[in-house]
Enzyme design. Structure first.
Site, short mmCIF file in Angstrom:
data_model
loop_
_atom_site.label_atom_id
_atom_site.label_comp_id
_atom_site.label_asym_id
_atom_site.label_seq_id
_atom_site.Cartn_x
_atom_site.Cartn_y
_atom_site.Cartn_z
N THR A 125 0.85 -1.19 0.00
CA THR A 125 0.00 0.00 0.00
C THR A 125 0.89 1.25 0.00
O THR A 125 1.91 1.29 0.70
CB THR A 125 -0.99 0.11 1.19
OG1 THR A 125 -1.54 1.43 1.20
CG2 THR A 125 -0.35 -0.14 2.54
N ILE A 126 0.47 2.23 -0.78
CA ILE A 126 1.21 3.50 -0.75
C ILE A 126 1.04 4.17 0.61
O ILE A 126 1.83 5.01 0.99
CB ILE A 126 0.77 4.47 -1.87
CG1 ILE A 126 -0.71 4.87 -1.73
CG2 ILE A 126 1.05 3.90 -3.24
CD1 ILE A 126 -1.08 6.12 -2.53
N ASP A 127 -0.02 3.78 1.36
CA ASP A 127 -0.35 4.48 2.61
C ASP A 127 0.62 4.14 3.75
O ASP A 127 0.68 4.88 4.75
CB ASP A 127 -1.77 4.13 3.06
CG ASP A 127 -2.81 4.46 2.00
OD1 ASP A 127 -2.53 5.31 1.15
OD2 ASP A 127 -3.90 3.86 2.04
N GLY A 170 -3.26 8.73 1.59
CA GLY A 170 -2.79 8.10 2.83
C GLY A 170 -3.88 7.56 3.70
O GLY A 170 -3.62 6.99 4.76
N ARG A 171 -5.13 7.82 3.27
CA ARG A 171 -6.30 7.38 4.04
C ARG A 171 -6.25 7.91 5.48
O ARG A 171 -6.07 9.10 5.64
CB ARG A 171 -6.40 5.87 4.00
CG ARG A 171 -7.82 5.44 3.94
CD ARG A 171 -7.99 4.03 3.50
NE ARG A 171 -8.85 4.00 2.32
CZ ARG A 171 -9.01 2.94 1.57
NH1 ARG A 171 -8.36 1.83 1.82
NH2 ARG A 171 -9.83 2.99 0.55
N GLU A 222 -5.13 13.62 3.03
CA GLU A 222 -6.57 13.59 2.69
C GLU A 222 -7.45 13.24 3.89
O GLU A 222 -8.61 13.64 3.95
CB GLU A 222 -6.82 12.58 1.57
CG GLU A 222 -6.43 11.15 1.94
CD GLU A 222 -6.70 10.12 0.86
OE1 GLU A 222 -7.19 10.49 -0.22
OE2 GLU A 222 -6.40 8.93 1.11
N HIS A 272 -4.45 10.17 -7.75
CA HIS A 272 -3.93 8.86 -8.16
C HIS A 272 -2.58 8.92 -8.85
O HIS A 272 -1.97 7.86 -9.09
CB HIS A 272 -4.95 8.15 -9.05
CG HIS A 272 -6.18 7.77 -8.28
ND1 HIS A 272 -7.19 8.67 -7.99
CD2 HIS A 272 -6.54 6.61 -7.69
CE1 HIS A 272 -8.12 8.07 -7.28
NE2 HIS A 272 -7.76 6.82 -7.08
N GLN A 274 -0.08 9.62 -7.46
CA GLN A 274 0.82 9.06 -6.44
C GLN A 274 0.91 7.53 -6.52
O GLN A 274 1.79 6.92 -5.94
CB GLN A 274 0.33 9.43 -5.04
CG GLN A 274 0.43 10.90 -4.74
CD GLN A 274 -0.51 11.32 -3.62
OE1 GLN A 274 -0.10 11.40 -2.48
NE2 GLN A 274 -1.77 11.56 -3.94
N ARG A 275 -0.06 6.91 -7.20
CA ARG A 275 -0.06 5.45 -7.28
C ARG A 275 0.40 4.93 -8.63
O ARG A 275 0.60 3.73 -8.81
CB ARG A 275 -1.49 4.93 -7.05
CG ARG A 275 -1.86 4.95 -5.63
CD ARG A 275 -2.98 4.03 -5.22
NE ARG A 275 -3.90 3.52 -6.18
CZ ARG A 275 -5.23 3.53 -6.01
NH1 ARG A 275 -5.76 4.07 -4.94
NH2 ARG A 275 -6.00 2.98 -6.90
#
Ligand code: F6P
Length: 342
Positions: A125-127, A170-171, A222, A272, A274-275
Site C-alpha cells: 500500500t502506498i499508505d 494516505g487514508r 486527505e 492517483h 501518487q499510485r
C-alpha cells in the site's frame, strides 16, 4: 508439479509486478506451477486466472500497476462468494495462495487461512499503514512522486507570492504527508493523527511572512480532520470493505487560509498520480525481496503469515498481527518535521 496461486487486491501500487515476478521466478526455479488469479478475490469467485511461465513475467519489473488487475472485492460480503473462492481454490488444486494486498485483502486472507486455506500475505500500500512491518512497498514511490510535486510547486508559489495547499493520499494515516512534506521542505504539514487548528496554521504562515517570505507550501493528508469535525468526504459512497472516499480537505483549508490571512491561495490535489507509474529502486528491491521470501515460505509450508521488513531483515509475522490495527504516524518523526514549520 505443485501449484501456487498469486493475486493482487485493493488499490494498485508501484511494485506489485516486481512481487509477481519474484514469486513466479522463485516458484519455477523450484519446479512449482504458478497460477495468476485476475482482479483480486474476484478472480477466484469468477474462475478468472491464467498459468504463468517465465515469459509471462518478463519485462514487468519497472512497470507500475499490476499485470493481474485488481479490485476491492470482499468475498465475505456474500456467503456464496466465499464458497466460490474455496471451490476454485480446490478445483485448481492449489497447494497455497500468495495474496498481495493491504489491510482489506490481508484481512480476507487471514479469515480464509483460519477457515483452512494455505495463505501467505505480502504487504502492499502506498499508505504505509499496515501494522507489523516497517514499510509496505509502494510507499517510497508515492513519497518520491509527492516530493517532486512539492518541489515543483515551490517555484510557482514563490514566483506568484502564493500559498499552495497540496493534498496527498494516505487514508487515515499521515505517512505520505509527513515523509513528502519533510523531504520537500513543507512549511506546515497536517495529518489525520493531529486535528487541524486553523488559527495555528495561519499564525505559522504569518510568522513566515514576517521574516520576509512571500509564499508557503502546506501539505495536508486527505484524512486530516478539523478540530471537532469529521473527515472531508468526496461523496457518501462506501466500498465493499466499508471505506469512505476521502478527498477535499484542501479546498476547505485553502479557502480558510485565504480568508484569514488575505494571501492568495491555490489548492492542488495530487490524487492517483501518487499510485501510478514506475516504482523507485527501493520499492523494486523491497517488492522483490518480499516476493522471493513469500514463495520460500510456501516451500516451507509457513502459512497464515505475512512477509515483513524489520530493520533491514525480511521476516515473517502472523497475518493476524498485520491486520490487528492501523499503523499511524510515529509522532517522533512529526516532531522533527515541526522544526521547519513557519
Ligand atoms: O489505499 C490507497 C489509496 O490510494 C488511499 O490513499 C486512497 O484514499 C484510496 O486508495 C483511493 O482509492 P480509490 O482508488 O478507490 O479511489
Amino acid at each position: 508439479m505443485p501449484k501456487v496461486g498469486v493475486l493482487t487486491g485493493g488499490g494498485d501500487c508501484p511494485g506489485l509486478n516486481a512481487v509477481i515476478r519474484a514469486v513466479t521466478r522463485t516458484a519455477i526455479n523450484n519446479n512449482w506451477e504458478v497460477i495468476g488469479i485476475k482482479n483480486g478475490w474476484r478472480g477466484l469467485i469468477d474462475k478468472d486466472y491464467q498459468t504463468f511461465n517465465l515469459e509471462s513475467v518478463s519485462g514487468i519489473l519497472p512497470k507500475g500497476g499490476t499485470i493481474l488487475g485488481t479490485s476491492r472485492t470482499n468475498p465475505y460480503k456474500k456467503e456464496e462468494d466465499v464458497e466460490k473462492v474455496k471451490i476454485t481454490y480446490k478445483e485448481l488444486n492449489l497447494e497455497a495462495l500468495i495474496a498481495i494486498g493491504g489491510e482489506d485483502t490481508l484481512g480476507v486472507a487471514n479469515r480464509l487461512f483460519q477457515e483452512g486455506l494455505n495463505i501467505v500475505g505480502v504487504p502492499k500500500t502506498i499508505d504505509n499503514d499496515l501494522n507489523a512491518t516497517d514499510y509496505t512497498f509502494g510507499f517510497d514511490t508515492a513519497v518520491n512522486i509527492a516530493t517532486e510535486c512539492i518541489d515543483r510547486l515551490h517555484t510557482t508559489a514563490e514566483s506568484h507570492h502564493r500559498i499552495i495547499v497540496v493534498e496527498v493520499m494516505g487514508r487515515h494515516a499521515g505517512w505520505i504527508a509527513v515523509y513528502s512534506g519533510l523531504a520537500g521542505g513543507a512549511d506546515v504539514i497536517l495529518i489525520p493523527e493531529i486535528p487541524i487548528n486553523i488559527e495555528e496554521v495561519c499564525q505559522l504562515i504569518e510568522k513566515r511572512h514576517s521574516r520576509g517570505k512571500t509564499f508557503s507550501i502546506i501539505v495536508v493528508a486527505e484524512g486530516a480532520k478539523f478540530k471537532n469535525a469529521k473527515e472531508v468526504l468526496k461523496d457518501q459512497e462506501v466500498d465493499e470493505f466499508g471505506h469512505v472516499k476521502l478527498g477535499g480537505v484542501s479546498n476547505i483549508l485553502g479557502k480558510l487560509i485565504e480568508e484569514r490571512t488575505g494571501y492568495e491561495t491555490r489548492v492542488v490535489v495530487l490524487g492517483h498520480i501518487q499510485r501510478g507509474g514506475t516504482p523507485t529502486a527501493f520499492d523494486r528491491i523491497l517488492a522483490t525481496r518480499y516476493g522471493v521470501k513469500a514463495m520460500k515460505m510456501v516451500l516451507e509450508k509457513k502459512y497464515g503469515k505475512m512477509v515483513a521488513l524489520r530493520g533491514n531483515q525480511i521476516i515473517d509475522v502472523p497475518l493476524q498481527e498485520a491486520v490487528a490495527e492501523l499503523k499511524t504516524v510515529d509522532l517522533k518523526i512529526y516532531e522533527i518535521a515541526k522544526t521547519f514549520f513557519g
